[in-house]
Scaffold this motif. Structure first.
Motif, short mmCIF file in Angstrom:
data_model
loop_
_atom_site.label_atom_id
_atom_site.label_comp_id
_atom_site.label_asym_id
_atom_site.label_seq_id
_atom_site.Cartn_x
_atom_site.Cartn_y
_atom_site.Cartn_z
N SER A 154 0.80 -1.40 0.01
CA SER A 154 0.21 -0.11 0.03
C SER A 154 0.69 1.41 -0.05
CB SER A 154 -0.97 -0.07 1.07
OG SER A 154 -0.23 0.05 2.21
N GLY A 155 2.15 1.14 0.42
CA GLY A 155 2.89 2.47 0.42
C GLY A 155 2.29 3.25 1.57
N ASN A 156 2.56 4.76 1.01
CA ASN A 156 2.00 5.39 2.19
C ASN A 156 1.06 6.54 1.57
OD1 ASN A 156 3.79 7.12 0.69
ND2 ASN A 156 5.10 7.82 2.12
N ARG A 157 0.28 5.92 0.60
CA ARG A 157 -0.62 6.85 -0.10
C ARG A 157 -1.90 6.59 0.28
NH1 ARG A 157 -2.14 6.31 -6.47
NH2 ARG A 157 -2.93 8.41 -7.03
N ASP A 158 -2.67 7.77 0.53
CA ASP A 158 -4.09 7.48 0.83
C ASP A 158 -5.13 8.39 -0.16
OD1 ASP A 158 -2.77 6.96 3.48
OD2 ASP A 158 -4.42 6.43 4.13
N PHE B 1 -4.27 3.29 -0.36
CA PHE B 1 -4.24 2.99 -1.63
C PHE B 1 -2.93 2.77 -2.24
CE2 PHE B 1 -5.05 4.08 -6.30
CZ PHE B 1 -6.02 3.59 -6.49
N ARG B 2 -2.55 2.08 -3.35
CA ARG B 2 -1.40 1.64 -3.74
C ARG B 2 -0.78 3.02 -4.35
NH1 ARG B 2 -2.25 -2.93 -7.89
NH2 ARG B 2 -4.39 -1.75 -7.71
N ARG B 3 0.54 3.14 -4.10
CA ARG B 3 1.38 4.26 -4.74
C ARG B 3 1.48 4.50 -5.96
NH1 ARG B 3 5.66 6.97 -1.98
NH2 ARG B 3 6.28 8.52 -3.04
N CYS C 52 -3.34 4.27 -11.05
CA CYS C 52 -4.35 5.34 -11.37
C CYS C 52 -5.51 5.01 -10.55
CB CYS C 52 -4.65 5.11 -12.76
SG CYS C 52 -6.20 6.29 -13.10
N ALA C 53 -6.09 6.00 -9.84
CA ALA C 53 -6.97 6.28 -8.80
C ALA C 53 -8.49 6.04 -9.55
CB ALA C 53 -6.92 7.30 -7.70
N ASN C 54 -8.24 6.25 -11.01
CA ASN C 54 -9.56 6.36 -11.77
C ASN C 54 -9.95 4.97 -12.50
OD1 ASN C 54 -12.23 7.64 -12.89
ND2 ASN C 54 -11.03 7.18 -14.78
N CYS C 55 -8.93 4.34 -13.32
CA CYS C 55 -8.94 3.12 -14.02
C CYS C 55 -8.21 2.06 -13.44
CB CYS C 55 -8.89 3.31 -15.44
SG CYS C 55 -6.97 3.66 -15.77
N GLY C 56 -7.27 2.19 -12.59
CA GLY C 56 -6.60 0.95 -11.98
C GLY C 56 -5.54 0.85 -12.83
N GLU C 57 -4.92 1.58 -13.81
CA GLU C 57 -3.83 1.48 -14.70
C GLU C 57 -2.49 1.51 -13.44
OE1 GLU C 57 -1.20 0.23 -16.98
OE2 GLU C 57 -2.73 1.41 -18.42
N GLU C 58 -1.68 0.51 -13.99
CA GLU C 58 -0.50 0.23 -12.97
C GLU C 58 0.87 0.33 -13.80
OE1 GLU C 58 -0.93 -3.47 -11.55
OE2 GLU C 58 -2.77 -3.49 -10.32
N ARG C 59 0.75 0.33 -15.08
CA ARG C 59 2.09 0.69 -15.87
C ARG C 59 2.60 1.87 -15.70
NH1 ARG C 59 -0.27 -1.15 -21.63
NH2 ARG C 59 -2.04 -0.06 -20.73
#
Length: 262
Positions: free
Chosen positions: A165-169, A181-183, A186-193
């Protein structure tokens, strides 16, 4: 508790004199925060009453707090909102109640009064340990686990947490709750690349940045509390409104507009 509202108000008052590009927005927001705190204290201070989480059942109590919010917006809001505040003060309470219930079940970030009025109510619902009834809560990590709302802003802070989760909220635009939330996602679509996730900041707002996604073309602002620990994310992101102009010019859409419309 009321200390949370006081922190937001104090931060807005602190930023107004030195704001560059968002002074009038911050002035209005400071007035609005005071009105929201009054609603929160009105609800929290009622004897022998706790919110049920069912908006229809709680409206008779809630509506008693609406006139003061309308007065504040009429006195300090932009012309269009001030005119709407006056119209609402003359509107049949049943019509107002129907508007609030519609927002509760299917809200929009352009419904200013509904959102402004229900934020302190939902914050008290959360703090009182009640579950909101009639709101669809998605199982996805990108939505508020309490009320199902979309994120308003993210923030970084130093805390003991897992590597995942890192240190992002994220802070919910609807109830103002926060969740981990993961560091790098994307907080909209979940893109991780990482190649699809971009960041922009200006030296003028060194602790605030645009967090943009090339896949869905959405963004939100992130506030780094490791740089400025006394910042208040929902206030500082309004102060950094000029960054939203950069995002729009580059074709990005904000996940959810804040209360002052940016």
């Amino acid at each position: 508790m009321t200390e949370w509202w006081d922190k937001q108000i104090q931060r807005a008052d602190q930023l107004v004199p030195r704001s560059n590009g968002a002074k009038e927005l911050l002035k209005f927001y400071a007035h609005l925060l005071r009105a929201q705190k009054d609603i929160y204290e009105f609800l929290r201070g009622r004897k022998d009453w706790l919110p049920s989480g069912d908006i229809e059942c709680d409206l008779p109590v809630l509506l008693d707090a609406l006139p003061e919010l309308l007065k504040v917006v009429a006195a300090h809001g932009p012309e269009s909102l001030a005119a709407e505040a006056y119209d609402l003060s003359e509107t049949d309470p049943q019509v107002v109640a129907e508007r609030l219930m519609m927002y509760w079940h299917n809200g929009s970030d352009i419904q200013f009064f509904e959102k402004a009025f229900l934020q302190p109510y939902l914050r008290w619902v959360a703090e009182s340990g009640t579950i909101p009834i009639g709101r669809e809560v998605s199982a996805g990590e990108r939505y508020c686990p309490f009320c199902g709302g979309s994120p308003q802003v993210s923030f970084l802070q130093n805390k003991e947490t897992t590597a995942e989760s890192g240190n992002r909220d994220l802070i919910c635009a609807t109830c103002l709750s926060s969740w981990e939330f993961r560091r790098v996602v994307c907080a909209n679509c979940g893109e991780e690349r990482p190649a699809k996730l971009g960041y922009f900041h200006s030296s003028e707002f060194d602790h605030v940045r645009i967090e943009a996604c090339e896949t869905c073309k959405h963004y939100l602002k992130g506030v780094d509390l490791t740089r400025v620990g006394f910042a208040a994310p929902i206030v500082d992101e309004i102060d950094a409104a000029p960054l939203d102009l950069w995002a729009r010019e580059h074709g990005f859409t904000k996940i959810e507009l804040n209360l002052v419309g940016v």
